[in-house]
Write a protein that holds these residues in place. Structure first.
Motif, PDB file in Angstrom:
ATOM      1  N   SER A 139       0.814  -1.230   0.000  1.00 45.09           N
ATOM      2  CA  SER A 139       0.000   0.000   0.000  1.00 45.09           C
ATOM      3  C   SER A 139       0.841   1.271   0.000  1.00 45.09           C
ATOM      4  O   SER A 139       0.307   2.350   0.233  1.00 45.09           O
ATOM      5  CB  SER A 139      -0.920  -0.004   1.214  1.00 45.09           C
ATOM      6  OG  SER A 139      -0.162  -0.211   2.389  1.00 45.09           O
ATOM      7  N   SER A 165      -7.979  10.955   2.245  1.00 47.17           N
ATOM      8  CA  SER A 165      -7.473   9.576   2.296  1.00 47.17           C
ATOM      9  C   SER A 165      -8.532   8.631   1.724  1.00 47.17           C
ATOM     10  O   SER A 165      -9.695   9.031   1.533  1.00 47.17           O
ATOM     11  CB  SER A 165      -7.145   9.161   3.736  1.00 47.17           C
ATOM     12  OG  SER A 165      -8.319   8.748   4.398  1.00 47.17           O
ATOM     13  N   GLY A 166      -8.113   7.400   1.479  1.00 47.51           N
ATOM     14  CA  GLY A 166      -9.043   6.416   0.929  1.00 47.51           C
ATOM     15  C   GLY A 166     -10.199   6.133   1.868  1.00 47.51           C
ATOM     16  O   GLY A 166     -11.354   5.980   1.435  1.00 47.51           O
ATOM     17  N   THR A 167      -9.898   6.065   3.150  1.00 48.92           N
ATOM     18  CA  THR A 167     -10.964   5.799   4.128  1.00 48.92           C
ATOM     19  C   THR A 167     -11.976   6.943   4.124  1.00 48.92           C
ATOM     20  O   THR A 167     -13.194   6.712   4.152  1.00 48.92           O
ATOM     21  CB  THR A 167     -10.344   5.638   5.543  1.00 48.92           C
ATOM     22  OG1 THR A 167      -9.455   4.521   5.501  1.00 48.92           O
ATOM     23  CG2 THR A 167     -11.398   5.411   6.605  1.00 48.92           C
ATOM     24  N   ASN A 211     -14.190   6.668   1.146  1.00 48.26           N
ATOM     25  CA  ASN A 211     -15.249   5.670   1.337  1.00 48.26           C
ATOM     26  C   ASN A 211     -16.339   6.203   2.266  1.00 48.26           C
ATOM     27  O   ASN A 211     -17.528   5.982   2.033  1.00 48.26           O
ATOM     28  CB  ASN A 211     -14.650   4.362   1.881  1.00 48.26           C
ATOM     29  CG  ASN A 211     -13.867   3.626   0.813  1.00 48.26           C
ATOM     30  OD1 ASN A 211     -14.094   3.835  -0.376  1.00 48.26           O
ATOM     31  ND2 ASN A 211     -12.946   2.779   1.218  1.00 48.26           N
ATOM     32  N   HIS A 267     -11.205  -4.096   2.770  1.00 44.29           N
ATOM     33  CA  HIS A 267     -10.541  -3.134   3.652  1.00 44.29           C
ATOM     34  C   HIS A 267     -11.435  -2.862   4.862  1.00 44.29           C
ATOM     35  O   HIS A 267     -12.662  -2.899   4.750  1.00 44.29           O
ATOM     36  CB  HIS A 267     -10.270  -1.824   2.902  1.00 44.29           C
ATOM     37  CG  HIS A 267      -9.456  -0.864   3.717  1.00 44.29           C
ATOM     38  ND1 HIS A 267      -9.986   0.283   4.265  1.00 44.29           N
ATOM     39  CD2 HIS A 267      -8.153  -0.909   4.107  1.00 44.29           C
ATOM     40  CE1 HIS A 267      -9.038   0.916   4.939  1.00 44.29           C
ATOM     41  NE2 HIS A 267      -7.912   0.211   4.861  1.00 44.29           N
ATOM     42  N   SER A 290     -12.352  -0.224   6.132  1.00 50.55           N
ATOM     43  CA  SER A 290     -13.339   0.859   5.947  1.00 50.55           C
ATOM     44  C   SER A 290     -14.607   0.366   5.258  1.00 50.55           C
ATOM     45  O   SER A 290     -15.613   1.060   5.255  1.00 50.55           O
ATOM     46  CB  SER A 290     -12.723   2.023   5.160  1.00 50.55           C
ATOM     47  OG  SER A 290     -12.342   1.605   3.871  1.00 50.55           O
ATOM     48  N   ALA A 334     -10.398  -4.194  -3.149  1.00 52.93           N
ATOM     49  CA  ALA A 334      -9.900  -4.869  -1.957  1.00 52.93           C
ATOM     50  C   ALA A 334      -8.496  -4.416  -1.579  1.00 52.93           C
ATOM     51  O   ALA A 334      -7.824  -3.718  -2.345  1.00 52.93           O
ATOM     52  CB  ALA A 334      -9.876  -6.378  -2.222  1.00 52.93           C
ATOM     53  N   SER A 335      -8.097  -4.854  -0.391  1.00 57.60           N
ATOM     54  CA  SER A 335      -6.720  -4.614   0.073  1.00 57.60           C
ATOM     55  C   SER A 335      -5.826  -5.794  -0.282  1.00 57.60           C
ATOM     56  O   SER A 335      -4.614  -5.639  -0.453  1.00 57.60           O
ATOM     57  CB  SER A 335      -6.698  -4.421   1.583  1.00 57.60           C
ATOM     58  OG  SER A 335      -7.498  -3.334   1.928  1.00 57.60           O
ATOM     59  N   ASP A 383     -13.660   0.249  -4.913  1.00 58.58           N
ATOM     60  CA  ASP A 383     -12.545   0.871  -4.214  1.00 58.58           C
ATOM     61  C   ASP A 383     -11.246   0.459  -4.913  1.00 58.58           C
ATOM     62  O   ASP A 383     -10.758  -0.668  -4.750  1.00 58.58           O
ATOM     63  CB  ASP A 383     -12.543   0.435  -2.744  1.00 58.58           C
ATOM     64  CG  ASP A 383     -11.428   1.096  -1.949  1.00 58.58           C
ATOM     65  OD1 ASP A 383     -10.458   1.569  -2.565  1.00 58.58           O
ATOM     66  OD2 ASP A 383     -11.521   1.110  -0.704  1.00 58.58           O
ATOM     67  N   SER A 406      -8.274   1.703  -4.498  1.00 54.15           N
ATOM     68  CA  SER A 406      -7.092   2.221  -3.800  1.00 54.15           C
ATOM     69  C   SER A 406      -5.810   1.492  -4.197  1.00 54.15           C
ATOM     70  O   SER A 406      -4.798   2.115  -4.496  1.00 54.15           O
ATOM     71  CB  SER A 406      -7.277   2.103  -2.286  1.00 54.15           C
ATOM     72  OG  SER A 406      -8.247   3.020  -1.869  1.00 54.15           O
ATOM     73  N   HIS A 407      -5.868   0.164  -4.181  1.00 56.45           N
ATOM     74  CA  HIS A 407      -4.638  -0.589  -4.459  1.00 56.45           C
ATOM     75  C   HIS A 407      -4.226  -0.554  -5.917  1.00 56.45           C
ATOM     76  O   HIS A 407      -3.044  -0.596  -6.227  1.00 56.45           O
ATOM     77  CB  HIS A 407      -4.772  -2.038  -3.973  1.00 56.45           C
ATOM     78  CG  HIS A 407      -4.206  -2.184  -2.606  1.00 56.45           C
ATOM     79  ND1 HIS A 407      -2.888  -2.481  -2.376  1.00 56.45           N
ATOM     80  CD2 HIS A 407      -4.763  -1.994  -1.400  1.00 56.45           C
ATOM     81  CE1 HIS A 407      -2.652  -2.484  -1.086  1.00 56.45           C
ATOM     82  NE2 HIS A 407      -3.781  -2.193  -0.462  1.00 56.45           N
ATOM     83  N   LYS A 430      -0.590   4.272  -3.684  1.00 57.28           N
ATOM     84  CA  LYS A 430      -0.178   2.861  -3.625  1.00 57.28           C
ATOM     85  C   LYS A 430       0.433   2.523  -4.999  1.00 57.28           C
ATOM     86  O   LYS A 430       1.584   2.885  -5.213  1.00 57.28           O
ATOM     87  CB  LYS A 430      -1.371   2.002  -3.245  1.00 57.28           C
ATOM     88  CG  LYS A 430      -2.013   2.437  -1.900  1.00 57.28           C
ATOM     89  CD  LYS A 430      -3.157   1.543  -1.524  1.00 57.28           C
ATOM     90  CE  LYS A 430      -4.098   2.063  -0.474  1.00 57.28           C
ATOM     91  NZ  LYS A 430      -3.572   2.568   0.764  1.00 57.28           N
TER      92      LYS A 430
HETATM   93  C1  LIG Z   1      -8.880  -1.095  -0.455  1.00 55.76           C
HETATM   94  C2  LIG Z   1      -8.475   0.018   0.428  1.00 55.76           C
HETATM   95  N1  LIG Z   1      -9.322   1.046   0.599  1.00 55.76           N
HETATM   96  C3  LIG Z   1      -9.025   2.081   1.393  1.00 55.76           C
HETATM   97  C4  LIG Z   1      -7.822   2.124   2.062  1.00 55.76           C
HETATM   98  C5  LIG Z   1      -7.558   3.243   2.985  1.00 55.76           C
HETATM   99  O1  LIG Z   1      -6.820   4.206   2.376  1.00 55.76           O
HETATM  100  P1  LIG Z   1      -6.139   5.332   3.274  1.00 55.76           P
HETATM  101  O2  LIG Z   1      -5.063   4.676   4.027  1.00 55.76           O
HETATM  102  O3  LIG Z   1      -5.695   6.317   2.232  1.00 55.76           O
HETATM  103  O4  LIG Z   1      -7.211   5.871   4.175  1.00 55.76           O
HETATM  104  C6  LIG Z   1      -6.900   1.100   1.912  1.00 55.76           C
HETATM  105  C7  LIG Z   1      -5.601   1.168   2.613  1.00 55.76           C
HETATM  106  O5  LIG Z   1      -4.695   0.458   2.455  1.00 55.76           O
HETATM  107  C8  LIG Z   1      -7.247   0.012   1.098  1.00 55.76           C
HETATM  108  O6  LIG Z   1      -6.426  -1.040   0.962  1.00 55.76           O
END
Ligand SMILES: Cc1ncc(COP(=O)(O)O)c(C=O)c1O
Length: 424
Positions: free
Chosen positions: A27, A89-91, A94, A118, A120, A169-170, A195, A197-198, A225
């Motif tokens: 990440s 941020s990603g969270t 979301n 994740h 979140s 997903a993470s 999502d 993010s990854h 990431k």
């Molecule tokens: C799928 C996913 N969504 C959201 C996040 C959260 O992102 P952030 O750390 O920018 O809040 C992560 C963090 O690794 C993630 O893996």
């Protein structure tokens, strides 16, 4: 030593530590000097609540131009109708989307954490804060993906139908069945939120799926990431959801949106427009090669029959060596940095010592590593886990190997990755 000296010492030591370690956290990434230059701009001292051209504070003329540019580049790079570039941020992204598309008490579908979701997306975090009732997708462990048919049956049986289906997903090896899940969602009048993010950098480089064109209504993503930008996030969606999503972000969950890092994000978009495809291609090649090398050394790398991975990640079940916690610590001790991870068959209560480790190759790829270097990393991991040499010897090998890879590539002007630049 003064406190200030101490602060410099801690920071310098951290830089030195990463300079000579092998960074494999899936990440993370390193930014170029071009991006970092904007962190230090005056933008970082200002507020710009509201939208471009409609602010609550004065002094935003150039911030408006900057944010308009960020929106425009995001729309171009990802070929989307609407972009909100304010989530920090990603969270938070979301949370904004849950704020926008759901009410407390609504049901959503998510991947459970052991299946790669994740936090979140789950009841312990953003979804829980919104008061959502989280139901999990059925998961096919063998294919490391959502079991569409079993999920369909599960949704049919639900008395209260989901309002949102969360994908992405993470722990993310293969593209998700966006088209199929979108069909199920449409049948119950729900929205699909992907999502990314990854995998945002892989999507920008056109080496992963294209979630919006496959049917997702909204894409959220952190930008640091596989997308090698500053730590913040974006939300992209179809035009008809623009107003709803924007309201979820502000006044929903964001006030000040860290404008210095927004400027850095714009610089990263420009880098990705120029170098994104080559970068993303090399990331996927490297992940596949690292997986194969570890597999050939006798490791239980997940999904050998599926080519191990289509993303930046490699997942290994290390339970036969004592579990993810023990292995991640052993590797850290010699300068190989990665994280323990729950695997689909793990109980979430086992998060302290899950079966797996997760490896991401996006940062080492940014430093110019190619397939051959993946073989070396696999050997270093193997030498450590099987204790073939002393820790001191391995540390020295890691340091020597990494010394050749301390420059950021896939940018306009290559620059040191781990130096702590002087400003004055
Ligand atoms: C799928 C996913 N969504 C959201 C996040 C959260 O992102 P952030 O750390 O920018 O809040 C992560 C963090 O690794 C993630 O893996």
């Amino acid at each position: 030593m003064t406190m200030l000296d101490r602060l410099f010492e801690i920071t310098n030591k951290h830089h030195e530590f990463f300079k000579y370690s092998i960074p494999l956290i899936a990440s993370e990434n390193v930014t170029s000097y071009l991006v970092r230059r904007f962190y230090t701009s005056d933008f970082g001292h200002r507020y710009a609540e509201g939208k471009v051209g409609k602010r609550y504070y004065q002094g935003c003329a150039f911030i408006d131009e900057l944010e308009a540019l960020a929106i425009d580049l995001t729309k171009k790079l990802f070929e989307v109708e609407h972009a909100n570039v304010q989530p920090i941020s990603g969270t938070i992204a979301n949370m904004a989307v849950f704020f926008a598309l759901t009410n407390p008490g609504d049901t959503i579908m998510s991947l459970s954490v052991p299946h790669g979701g994740h936090i979140s997306h789950d009841r312990f975090s953003a979804a829980g804060l919104r008061g959502l009732n989280v139901k999990y997708y059925a998961f096919d462990n063998e294919n490391f993906n959502i079991d569409v048919d079993a999920t369909k049956r599960k949704v049919e049986k639900l008395e209260v139908k989901p309002k949102v289906f969360v994908l992405g997903a993470s722990l993310f090896l293969f593209p998700h069945p966006v088209e199929e899940i979108s069909e199920i969602a449409r049948d119950v009048g729900a929205k699909v939120v992907y999502d990314a993010s990854h995998v945002l950098g892989l999507i920008a480089g056109k080496q992963f799926q294209d979630p919006i064109r496959e049917g997702a209504d909204v894409v959220t993503a952190s930008t640091h990431k596989t997308f090698p930008g500053p730590q913040r996030a974006v939300i992209m969606c179809k035009k008809e959801l623009a107003k709803t999503i924007d309201k979820g972000v502000f006044p929903g969950v964001v006030s000040n949106h860290h404008i210095h890092s927004l400027a850095g994000y714009v610089a990263t978009c420009l880098e990705m427009m120029e170098f994104g495809e080559a970068y993303a291609k090399q990331i996927v090649k490297n992940a596949k090669r690292l997986a194969e090398s570890l597999y050939n050394l006798g490791y239980d790398v997940l999904c050998p029959d599926l080519g191990f991975t289509e993303s930046h990640q490699v997942v290994v079940d290390v339970s036969k060596f004592g579990g993810g916690d023990k292995i991640a610590r052993m590797l850290e001790d010699v300068g190989i940095i990665l994280n323990k991870n729950l695997l689909p068959w793990d109980d979430v209560k086992n998060a302290d010592n899950p079966s797996g480790i997760r490896i991401g190759v996006q940062e080492v790829t940014r430093l110019g590593m190619k397939e051959e270097e993946m073989d070396t990393i696999a050997e270093l991991i193997d030498t450590t886990i099987k204790e073939k040499k002393s820790k001191d010897e391995i540390r020295k090998m890691v340091r020597e190997f990494k010394s050749n890879y301390t420059t950021v590539k896939y940018t306009f002007e290559e620059c040191p990755a781990y130096d702590f630049p002087e400003l004055c």
